[in-house]
Write a protein that holds these residues in place. Sequence first.
Motif, short mmCIF file in Angstrom:
data_model
loop_
_atom_site.label_atom_id
_atom_site.label_comp_id
_atom_site.label_asym_id
_atom_site.label_seq_id
_atom_site.Cartn_x
_atom_site.Cartn_y
_atom_site.Cartn_z
N LYS A 124 0.80 -1.22 0.00
CA LYS A 124 0.00 0.00 0.00
C LYS A 124 0.83 1.28 0.00
O LYS A 124 0.29 2.36 -0.23
N GLU A 125 2.14 1.18 0.29
CA GLU A 125 2.96 2.39 0.36
C GLU A 125 2.99 3.10 -1.00
O GLU A 125 2.94 2.45 -2.05
N PRO A 126 3.05 4.44 -1.01
CA PRO A 126 3.07 5.20 -2.27
C PRO A 126 4.16 4.73 -3.24
O PRO A 126 3.92 4.70 -4.45
N LEU A 127 5.34 4.39 -2.71
CA LEU A 127 6.43 3.95 -3.58
C LEU A 127 6.02 2.71 -4.36
O LEU A 127 6.19 2.63 -5.59
N TRP A 128 5.46 1.71 -3.67
CA TRP A 128 5.08 0.46 -4.32
C TRP A 128 3.83 0.64 -5.17
O TRP A 128 3.68 0.01 -6.23
#
Length: 485
Positions: free
Chosen positions: A381-385
């Motif tokens: 869920k992280e923005p990077l991923w």
Amino acid sequence: MTSIAVFGQGDALWPVATLLEKALPEYIALILVEDESATIPSGAATLACDNPFFELAGLEARELVTGGNATLGLGTDCLGWQGEGSRFFVAPSGTLPAINDIALHHIMLRAAMMHEGPERLAHLFQPLRFAARVALAGKFADRSDDPGSPLRMLGPTVQFDRADLGVQLKTRFPKGSAEILAGKPVDAAMKPDGDILSIGLDDGREIAADLFVDVSGAISLLERNGEQPLAHSLADILPFDWAIRSVDASNPPVGHLHTVARAKPGGLVIETPLRDGVACEMLFSSAEIEAEGASFPFEPRYCETPWTANLVRLGSAAAQLGPCLSADTMLLLEQARHLTRALPASRAMEIEATEFNRNQLGSARQICDFLALPFVLNGRKEPLWASIREARRPEQLQIRLEQFLSRGRFVEFDHELFEQQSWIETMIGFGATPERYDPRTAYLDMKRLPPILRKMIDDFDRAIEEMPDHADYMRGLRADVRKSQ
């Protein structure tokens, strides 16, 4: 052409030199210049034991285990890619038997649609993933040639320290077959036509040759003031700009037997258990994690035409794909094979360069496609991923995914380097569920299939039960070597 000079660090130089020495005619002199000034560890790699390099080099993968810092495994354990606590084991695998010429994933998809829903495909398919089940059970065995044995599905891998492989190949290198020097390139003398005339070393020596091979990038930075050939960036798929490598020989492998690819909020950690300790490599984004220690810049890309004029770029001189699924090492060894098949006979090298560039581009795309697959299908869920999922995908990979998601079909391209079953299992395991199954599956009597599938799974269960534990197998292998010495 009468001479070839190869420059680079030992972990990349000696694999290339080994194949060149075996391919070169006697009238072509080979000059090897090893740069021993590197301060960053070479890292580790996990390759299939039947990788063509080993046969061409006259080296069995097991020799790395019995004579160096290496061990055997069955693939890569991907942790955290679908969120914290998730797990999927990517195992090289032979093709599963079909029923009435229909691939089993189509049959299991129909079963899922009839009962629990298509999203259950990965769960229903897991008992049929023999190679992954062997690894997760902590067992090990060799691949069998018997078409009736489940062991034909196994694809053993060798986990090794790249520097240790270089040392072993250097020790085995035939004496007198090359001029071997130590030094670091510091300048390049160029001809008006763009060819390199000679390379100057840090001790004042000048190395002249007809063809120059750069395996670590030092010459590429000197040539034409560092101007590089066209490169394809992978920064959207691999949004990491720094890397760290370390080899901890003080601690034995703990917690896992196989290579681990662990997804983290700001990066990716690759842990490779070896005979003596663990090699750890990390890719991360400087926007998420502050770079500390022996970190170095990471620029994911690969050159389209690494052979220009009389300079061939291999390894990190031509690409930086990172340690995940040992992409960097795989591409280096593929490039070395392509080079030995395209050696020029004269100083006019345009035809050979074109052929080499075409073949290496095909290999680079194959490796990048399989490397990118778990990234674009990640569920974190992280923005990077999340940005990786939304990034533009390589054209070939997009075609593969569209066809699989639509019809459950696997599309093959030239230069295939990974087994079809590995592609299918990885796509399913990372959540790529086809919208429809093979139409022929509708004509199967599904009530008659459970006993057939149950027998197959029971055969898998018995084979796994009869296998030795991984640790017992490794002890037996090394004991056999000691007895034979």
